[in-house]
Every structure is written in structure tokens, then in C-alpha cells.
Design a protein around this motif. Structure first.
Motif, PDB file in Angstrom:
ATOM      1  N   THR A 485      42.697  27.351  21.568  1.00  0.00           N
ATOM      2  CA  THR A 485      42.566  29.330  21.889  1.00  0.00           C
ATOM      3  C   THR A 485      43.600  30.532  21.735  1.00  0.00           C
ATOM      4  O   THR A 485      44.085  31.077  21.965  1.00  0.00           O
ATOM      5  CB  THR A 485      42.194  29.120  23.695  1.00  0.00           C
ATOM      6  OG1 THR A 485      43.699  28.697  24.817  1.00  0.00           O
ATOM      7  CG2 THR A 485      41.088  28.241  24.144  1.00  0.00           C
ATOM      8  N   ASN A 486      44.698  29.891  21.080  1.00  0.00           N
ATOM      9  CA  ASN A 486      46.012  30.203  20.607  1.00  0.00           C
ATOM     10  C   ASN A 486      46.499  31.107  22.182  1.00  0.00           C
ATOM     11  O   ASN A 486      46.739  31.783  22.304  1.00  0.00           O
ATOM     12  CB  ASN A 486      45.240  31.687  19.749  1.00  0.00           C
ATOM     13  CG  ASN A 486      47.221  32.549  19.249  1.00  0.00           C
ATOM     14  OD1 ASN A 486      47.978  31.267  19.456  1.00  0.00           O
ATOM     15  ND2 ASN A 486      47.158  33.609  19.179  1.00  0.00           N
ATOM     16  N   ASN A 487      46.867  30.034  22.367  1.00  0.00           N
ATOM     17  CA  ASN A 487      47.339  29.851  24.152  1.00  0.00           C
ATOM     18  C   ASN A 487      46.903  30.975  25.065  1.00  0.00           C
ATOM     19  O   ASN A 487      47.519  31.532  25.945  1.00  0.00           O
ATOM     20  CB  ASN A 487      48.972  30.619  24.168  1.00  0.00           C
ATOM     21  CG  ASN A 487      49.496  30.362  25.354  1.00  0.00           C
ATOM     22  OD1 ASN A 487      49.726  29.198  26.557  1.00  0.00           O
ATOM     23  ND2 ASN A 487      50.591  30.765  26.147  1.00  0.00           N
ATOM     24  N   PHE A 488      45.309  30.621  24.602  1.00  0.00           N
ATOM     25  CA  PHE A 488      44.423  31.378  25.966  1.00  0.00           C
ATOM     26  C   PHE A 488      44.550  33.102  25.969  1.00  0.00           C
ATOM     27  O   PHE A 488      44.600  33.775  27.277  1.00  0.00           O
ATOM     28  CB  PHE A 488      44.380  30.868  27.569  1.00  0.00           C
ATOM     29  CG  PHE A 488      43.842  30.396  27.880  1.00  0.00           C
ATOM     30  CD1 PHE A 488      42.447  29.332  27.841  1.00  0.00           C
ATOM     31  CD2 PHE A 488      44.896  29.199  27.790  1.00  0.00           C
ATOM     32  CE1 PHE A 488      41.518  27.797  28.622  1.00  0.00           C
ATOM     33  CE2 PHE A 488      44.487  28.034  27.929  1.00  0.00           C
ATOM     34  CZ  PHE A 488      43.363  27.233  28.136  1.00  0.00           C
ATOM     35  N   ASP A 489      45.062  33.185  24.040  1.00  0.00           N
ATOM     36  CA  ASP A 489      44.953  34.756  24.440  1.00  0.00           C
ATOM     37  C   ASP A 489      43.565  35.768  24.146  1.00  0.00           C
ATOM     38  O   ASP A 489      42.631  35.078  24.074  1.00  0.00           O
ATOM     39  CB  ASP A 489      45.253  34.972  22.313  1.00  0.00           C
ATOM     40  CG  ASP A 489      45.715  36.390  22.201  1.00  0.00           C
ATOM     41  OD1 ASP A 489      46.719  36.278  22.476  1.00  0.00           O
ATOM     42  OD2 ASP A 489      45.089  36.819  21.375  1.00  0.00           O
ATOM     43  N   MET A 490      43.635  36.674  24.243  1.00  0.00           N
ATOM     44  CA  MET A 490      42.742  37.858  24.973  1.00  0.00           C
ATOM     45  C   MET A 490      41.800  38.041  23.986  1.00  0.00           C
ATOM     46  O   MET A 490      40.822  38.226  24.449  1.00  0.00           O
ATOM     47  CB  MET A 490      43.503  39.245  25.795  1.00  0.00           C
ATOM     48  CG  MET A 490      44.175  39.084  26.809  1.00  0.00           C
ATOM     49  SD  MET A 490      42.703  38.583  28.717  1.00  0.00           S
ATOM     50  CE  MET A 490      42.087  39.413  27.875  1.00  0.00           C
ATOM     51  N   SER A 491      42.140  37.536  22.730  1.00  0.00           N
ATOM     52  CA  SER A 491      41.168  37.444  21.425  1.00  0.00           C
ATOM     53  C   SER A 491      40.404  36.525  21.776  1.00  0.00           C
ATOM     54  O   SER A 491      38.350  36.608  21.176  1.00  0.00           O
ATOM     55  CB  SER A 491      41.591  37.370  20.464  1.00  0.00           C
ATOM     56  OG  SER A 491      42.456  36.592  20.334  1.00  0.00           O
ATOM     57  N   THR A 492      40.639  35.677  22.647  1.00  0.00           N
ATOM     58  CA  THR A 492      39.611  34.663  22.512  1.00  0.00           C
ATOM     59  C   THR A 492      38.557  34.629  23.762  1.00  0.00           C
ATOM     60  O   THR A 492      37.869  33.807  24.183  1.00  0.00           O
ATOM     61  CB  THR A 492      39.936  32.750  22.754  1.00  0.00           C
ATOM     62  OG1 THR A 492      40.606  33.054  23.971  1.00  0.00           O
ATOM     63  CG2 THR A 492      40.540  33.267  21.069  1.00  0.00           C
TER      64      THR A 492
END
Length: 774
Positions: A485-492
Motif C-alpha cells: 500500500t506504499n505505507n498505507f498512502d492515501m492514494s490507496t
């Protein structure tokens, strides 16, 4: 003993002592061992009433008198037959959320341990354990009972698949698994049982096709696979020369009727989707006594020879598309006692042998016969069907001729093209062959972009791997999820629902997943949580979003806010059902038949959650935005079983849920009630923001008249539905949202009504298509 022996009898004393030491203890030990195993079996079964006589019997259990509920047979101090009939019989109407769990053995029962104990009776030839509440998947170690000739485990709660190692029980002549919850395909290795005479798998949830391997079991006399979910083509059965009984009722088989063995006595094929005409060879089945072909799609004139078969006593051809007229001089066999030709499209008169006999029951309503006009359709109804059928046949013939000519021309041009291409440039031809698949993939006729197709392929592979023995549920590391999640990025970030936050992730393997993050307090038992998560991982159904695994993150004693559990699911790409009901996207709005298909899929999933697993899963958050559609428009229910997880997670805010006591009082009612609103939204479209249950209930009250329906029902539904199909769904919807829980239907009833509505709609669509072609 030796010190009392005289010198002259010393040798005899030695012999007596040795015999006492070597033989008597050995015989006693063997009997004790078998007896201990039987007592252990009784303990596993939680002391059923059928074995109550064992308590006060102090002799050898092999000598215990048999009863109607229990019998033991022994040979040479070894148990060879064990038959136990319990009282945990599942009756119609028991699917209500209470009776099913109460009919099973307790949660401490272990199917694996039970079968291990049974395997300590290696001489067993007959094992019959019926209605004992046994539950769980059948372990493959059942194959250790290698002497088995009869295995009957009917009327229990065994689920999953039949383990492949059962195929090593080559001495089996009877296999009966009726009335369980087996939900995989019928095994394709059944021809390993070369001695099998009786195969009975009825009233389960077996799916897939009827396996060809069954047709190679020459000794079979009876096949019963009724009340399952088999689909596709029924192969020819003429090789089964010993077959007398064939029971395939209530499946989804949709081929033409195949060749049957000449010795067939009973053939029950009702409530499938068989089509085409009744084959001529059915008139040669001289041993046939009982034939039921009702509720199919059979067409043409009924085969006259069926009525005069020498042994036939029961003939049911009702609810098909049979047309034309029966001959006036039709002969009826002397033993024919019941005939049902109702609800077809027959015209003309009724032959005298069907009309004047006092010893024969004949049903003929719902046709266009020239008698009993009160219960017959107008003649034009049936004549139009015949005309459409003739026109359809003519069209089919012309299409076939055109297809043959076209195929010849295409093959000729194709061969000529290959010849020139080969001569001109072999390298160029090779290059074109390599780039062709890429071009096709880039211009997919489905209209789905190549990225989604790729994602779907990865997801399908992951799910398929899980259903073939690989562990579907696995422990994910927190690092894996962060990377996905790319460190639970908001884009995910996909949303913040009532049960935690949802993210879209991409695993290292390329598989896209949906990750739900839920917080829990330190008071929660991690061990209990794992048990519930493992239970969730066992819920496999084609209409459920697949649960792939989990990760439990503990923040430590000083940081209880850091305690989280992550649930990892397959990613379903095409959005939720609610968006396909909205007028905001008119190009996506589903027609009535498509809505019925989705509703049936979800109903099957919920019915499985209620009755196909032990314990059942209730309160499954049924609403239109929790029904997801995959790339093939197949419905998949999400958020099921969450209530089981949240029970173990304290201080988690779950909006819209009642008290736990409330759930336990009406576990099934909640799902039926909520599904009623899913049905209602399918009828009227998504409810406008700010209008909730009260608005829906008021709308429902207005469904009484046809004019009110035109005002309320979604225009797309009105223009694509038949009135009969719509009425069926309106009726079951009203029952589902009844204020009184006791009057709501079972989910089995809901599913049946939806399938019936779909069948009615399919018939209407076919008739309309035929009319437009004419």
C-alpha cells in the motif's frame, strides 16, 4: 501352580502355565482393545441415546443384542460391522439459524480425531453412522479402513470435498453420503470403485458437471445425485447395463436427454433444464416403471410409445414445452396408473385411454386441449408456439447450411493465404504469429482494459490455488502490507466503513488485494481472534469475496491504540451493485434479468453462510453497496462474517448493528430482512440520500396495483421484465421485510422464489425473441 505339581505331572503343568501366559492374556487383550475403541467412539459421539444400552452392559459388546438404532457384528474378536442411527434428523423448516447448530455435535467435536479412532477398527466391512450430528470436512485418513464394503454417512453435517484417498477403498459396493453439505465437485475418480453398485450423493451442494467416470462403473445399479447444483451436459449412460435407478432431480443439467440403459426401471429427471425432444429410444425401455421428466424445457410431440410401455406405472411430463396433439388411438399400458401432461402446449382431443379409465389418474390442465375449457389455455397460445417452433427449425437449418458453406470458404481462403505467406517470408510469418496475441489482448472485445484483465488473471490464479489444496488463508507480515500500500498512502485509501478502513494493495506477486484495517483493545483475546479468523478462511463460495489471510499487529501494553488486525481479501474491480442501479450512469444500469442473476448469486452465498458451514454465519451486512461485481459481472458478497470478528474486538464502533442479544434472538431474520431491502432497491432503484427504511416501507405499501407499480418501479425494470416475474419478486420482498420476524421466509424460500422468477423471465424473453424473429 508349579509348586503344587507332582514330579510325574511336572511337564503337564508347564504346558498349562505356558498356555495361560501366552494365550489367555492375548485373547483378552484383543477383546479389550476393540471394546475400548467402541467406548471411545461413543464418547466422540457425545453419548447418543442409540448407545444407551452400552452403559449397563458388562459383557462382550460383540454379543450385545441389536436394535433398530444400533448393531455390532464381530468375527474372530474383531468388529466387522458397526451401524448407529442417531436422532439428529434435519427436517424441512429447520433452516432457521437455530435448529441446524443444535442438531450438530458440540464445538469440541473433532472429525479428525473421530476418524482416527474409527481407523483402529481395521476389520470394518460395514460402517453406517446416520443422523448423529457429525460435522466437519471428511479427513483423507478414512482410507485406512481398507476393508470397507459399505460406507453410509448420511444425514450429518459433513462439508467440503470427498477426499481423493477414498478412491483406495476398492472393495466398496455401497457409498451413501446423502443429506450433508459437500460443496465441491463430484469426484472424477469414482471409477476406481469397480465393485460399486450403489452411489447416493443426494441433498448436498455438489457442483460442476456430471463426471464421465461414473459411466465406467459397470456394476452400478443405482445412481442418486438429486438436489444438488450439477450443471452442463449429462453424458450417455448406455454403458451402465446394470443400472436400474437414476435420480437426478433438482439440478441444473441443461443438455438434451442422452441415451439410457435398456434395463432402467426408475428415471427421475425433473426440475432440470433438459431441452429438445424426448428421444425415440425411450420408447424401447421395456423395464421402465417410473419416469419423471417434469419441469424441464422438453419440446415436440410427446412420444406415444411411452404410454404403452409394458411396465410403466408412473409417467410425468408436466411443465415442459411439449406441443402438437396425441393420437386418438393412443395405447396405454395395463400398469399405467398415473399420467401428468399438464402445463404444456398440447392441442386436439384427449385420447380415450387417458380420458375414460377409472383406474388411472390423469392430469391435463394448462394445455389447449378441446375439452375441459375452464382449465385450458386459448388455442392460439399453443398454435403460435408450434408455428414459432417450425420457423425456428427452418431458421436453424438455413443457419447451419450457411455456416457449413462459410466454413468451407474460410478454410479454403485460410489455406491459400498460409501457402502464399509461407512462400514469401517464413520469418515475417513467425513475427506476425508472435505479435498477434498482443494485438488481440490490446483490443479485447469485452471492453475491459488490459490492466484489469491482467489483474483479474492474477486474482483468479490466487483463488484457484487456494481451492486446490494450497492454504488460502495465510499470515501476512505487516511489512508486506506496508509495501503493498506504499505505507498505507492515501492514494490507496478506498473508504472508511463501519468495520474499519479499506485500502487497495498490490502484493509482490502482482496480485491486487483489498486490505481492511480494524483496531482492537488489549482486552481482546488474540487467540480467540485467530480462531475466528481461521473460521472465516474456511468460507469458500463463488459468490463470496475470497478471504486470503490476515495480519495481527500488537502495539504492546504501553500502546493499546496500536493493536490492529488486517483482513486481506481478493480485489473485485468493477464496483458495487448499487452503482449499477443508479440513473446517474444510464449506460451501466442493469436490466431485470441481469438483476435477477445477481440477486440469485447473493442469495446462494447467504444460504451457504447460513446452512453450509458449522457454525453458520448470520448478520452478514446485506446491502447493495456490499455486493461487488467482478470483471464478468458475477456478484460477490463482501463484509460477510464481520460480525463474528467484531464480537471479539471490543470498543469497535459498528454503526447500524443492534445489541448482541438482539442478534442472537433473530439471527436469520436480520439477513432476510436486510436482503428484503436489497430486493426493494433492485425494484425501485437506489434510495435517495435522507430517505431510509421508512421511505422504503411506504413505497412497498404502494405495490398493490399495477398503476402504482408503474409510478414506483424503476423504468428500466418495467421495460425489461415480465409481469409474472415481477410479481413473484414483489411478493417475496413483502414477506422479507415483514415487521413480524416469525412471518419472514427462510433463505431457502427466498432463493427458490428468485430462481423461479428468473425461469419465468427467461421463458418470456425466449418467447419475445422468437416473436421478433418471426
Amino acid at each position: 501352580m508349579l509348586k503344587h505339581c507332582s514330579m510325574g505331572r511336572f511337564e503337564l503343568c508347564i504346558v498349562l502355565v505356558l498356555s495361560e501366559v501366552l494365550f489367555l492374556p492375548f485373547t483378552h487383550e484383543l477383546q479389550t482393545s476393540q471394546g475400548q475403541v467402541l467406548m471411545q467412539i461413543r464418547k466422540h459421539l457425545e453419548y447418543p441415546s442409540a448407545l444407551r444400552s452400552w452403559e449397563s452392559y458388562f459383557g462382550d459388546l460383540c454379543n450385545l443384542p441389536s436394535t433398530e438404532h444400533m448393531s455390532i457384528t464381530c468375527q474372530e474378536s474383531a468388529v466387522t460391522e458397526l451401524k448407529i442411527m442417531g436422532d439428529k434428523i434435519l427436517k424441512m423448516g429447520d433452516f432457521n439459524g437455530f435448529a441446524v447448530p443444535n442438531q450438530t455435535l458440540s464445538e469440541t467435536f473433532s472429525m479428525d480425531s473421530f476418524v482416527t479412532t474409527l481407523s483402529r477398527l481395521p476389520s470394518l466391512r460395514v460402517l453406517s453412522l446416520v443422523s448423529l450430528g457429525i460435522w466437519g470436512p471428511l479427513p483423507d485418513k478414512i482410507h485406512r479402513l481398507s476393508e470397507l464394503e459399505l460406507l453410509d454417512l448420511s444425514s450429518n453435517f459433513i462439508f467440503g470435498s470427498v477426499p481423493a484417498k477414498v478412491s483406495t477403498l476398492v472393495k466398496l459396493h455401497t457409498l451413501t453420503l446423502d443429506g450433508n453439505y459437500f460443496n465441491d465437485t463430484v469426484p472424477d475418480w469414482l471409477d476406481s470403485f469397480s465393485n460399486l453398485t450403489i452411489l447416493s450423493l443426494k441433498s448436498n451442494r455438489f457442483k460442476g458437471q456430471f463426471p464421465n467416470s461414473i459411466c465406467r462403473i459397470k456394476m452400478l445399479t443405482a445412481i442418486s445425485v438429486s438436489h444438488n447444483e450439477l450443471s452442463g451436459k449429462l453424458p450417455g449412460l448406455s454403458t451402465l447395463t446394470s443400472l436400474h435407478v437414476l435420480d437426478l432431480r433438482e439440478n441444473h443439467l441443461d443438455s438434451e436427454l442422452p441415451v439410457m440403459p435398456k434395463g432402467l426401471v426408475t428415471a427421475l429427471l425433473s426440475k432440470n433444464s433438459f431441452s429438445g425432444e424426448i428421444p425415440e429410444h425411450f420408447g424401447d425401455l421395456g423395464q421402465l416403471q417410473h419416469l419423471d421428466l417434469s419441469f424441464n424445457y422438453l419440446s415436440g410431440v410427446p412420444l406415444s410409445a411411452l404410454f404403452s410401455l409394458p411396465n410403466v406405472s408412473y409417467l410425468n411430463l408436466a411443465s415442459n414445452k411439449l406441443s402438437g396433439s396425441l393420437p386418438d388411438q393412443l395405447n396405454c399400458g395395463d400398469k399405467l396408473g398415473f399420467v401428468d401432461i399438464s402445463s404444456n402446449r398440447l392441442i386436439g382431443g384427449l385420447p380415450s385411454c387417458l380420458y375414460t379409465s377409472d383406474n388411472r389418474v390423469v392430469k391435463f390442465d394448462g394445455n389447449c386441449l378441446s375439452i375441459d375449457s375452464q382449465h385450458q389455455n386459448h388455442g392460439s397460445y399453443c398454435k403460435e408456439a408450434i408455428i414459432r417452433r417450425k420457423q425456428s427449425r427452418g431458421t436453424e437449418f438455413m443457419v447451419l447450411v450457411a455456416a457449413i458453406i462459410g466454413s468451407i470458404l474460410v478454410i479454403g481462403f485460410f489455406a491459400l493465404g498460409i501457402f502464399f505467406l509461407y512462400k514469401r517470408n517464413r520469418a515475417r510469418r513467425t513475427y506476425e504469429q508472435h505479435i498477434l496475441p498482443k494485438a488481440v489482448q490490446a483490443n479485447s472485445p469485452s471492453g475491459v482494459c488490459s490492466e484489469l484483465i491482467t489483474n483479474a488473471r492474477f486474482i483468479s490464479q490466487a483463488v484457484k490455488a487456494g481451492t486446490q489444496g494450497s492454504p488460502v488463508c495465510r499470515l501476512f507480515s505487516y511489512e508486506e502490507l506496508r509495501e503493498a500500500t506504499n505505507n498505507f498512502d492515501m492514494s490507496t485509501f478506498m473508504g472508511d466503513g463501519t468495520a474499519g478502513q479499506l485500502y487497495k494493495g498490490k502484493l509482490e506477486s502482482g496480485v491486487y488485494v483489498a486490505i481492511r484495517s480494524m483496531a482492537f483493545t488489549k482486552k481482546s483475546s488474540v487467540q480467540n481472534l485467530k480462531v475466528r479468523l481461521d473460521w472465516l478462511s474456511k468460507l469458500h463460495h463463488q459468490h463470496l469475496v475470497s478471504f486470503l489471510g490476515y495480519c495481527i499487529l500488537s502495539g504492546g501494553q504501553d500502546d493499546p491504540s496500536g493493536n490492529k488486525v488486517f483482513l486481506i481479501y481478493e480485489y473485485v474491480p468493477n464496483g458495487n451493485y448499487r452503482t449499477y442501479l443508479s440513473e446517474n450512469c444510464p449506460e451501466k444500469v442493469l436490466k431485470w434479468s441481469d438483476r435477477l442473476t445477481i440477486l440469485i448469486g447473493v442469495a446462494k452465498a447467504v444460504h451457504f453462510l447460513h446452512t453450509g458451514v458449522i457454525p453458520g454465519s448470520f448478520n452478514n451486512r446485506l446491502k447493495t453497496n456490499n455486493i461487488l461485481l467482478d470483471e464478468h459481472q458475477i456478484a460477490k458478497l463482501s463484509d460477510y462474517g464481520i460480525s463474528v470478528i467484531t464480537e471479539e474486538i471490543e470498543k469497535l464502533e459498528v454503526k447500524g448493528e443492534g445489541s448482541k442479544s438482539g442478534h442472537r434472538k433473530q439471527p436469520l431474520g436480520d439477513d432476510v430482512y436486510n436482503f428484503g431491502f436489497v430486493l426493494l432497491e433492485s425494484l425501485v432503484g437506489p434510495i435517495v440520500s435522507g430517505k431510509g427504511e421508512t421511505f422504503l416501507l411506504n413505497e412497498m405499501a404502494s405495490f398493490g396495483s399495477q398503476d402504482s407499480r408503474k409510478r414506483i418501479v424503476d423504468p428500466v425494470v418495467l421495460t425489461t421484465c415480465s409481469q409474472e416475474s415481477l410479481s413473484i419478486v414483489v411478493s417475496i420482498t413483502k414477506k422479507c421485510i415483514s415487521p413480524e420476524p416469525s412471518t419472514r421466509p427462510s433463505f431457502e424460500d427466498v432463493l427458490w422464489n428468485l430462481q423461479y422468477a428468473a425461469q419465468v423471465q427467461a421463458t418470456a424473453d425466449a418467447d419475445q425473441k422468437s416473436d421478433s424473429t418471426s
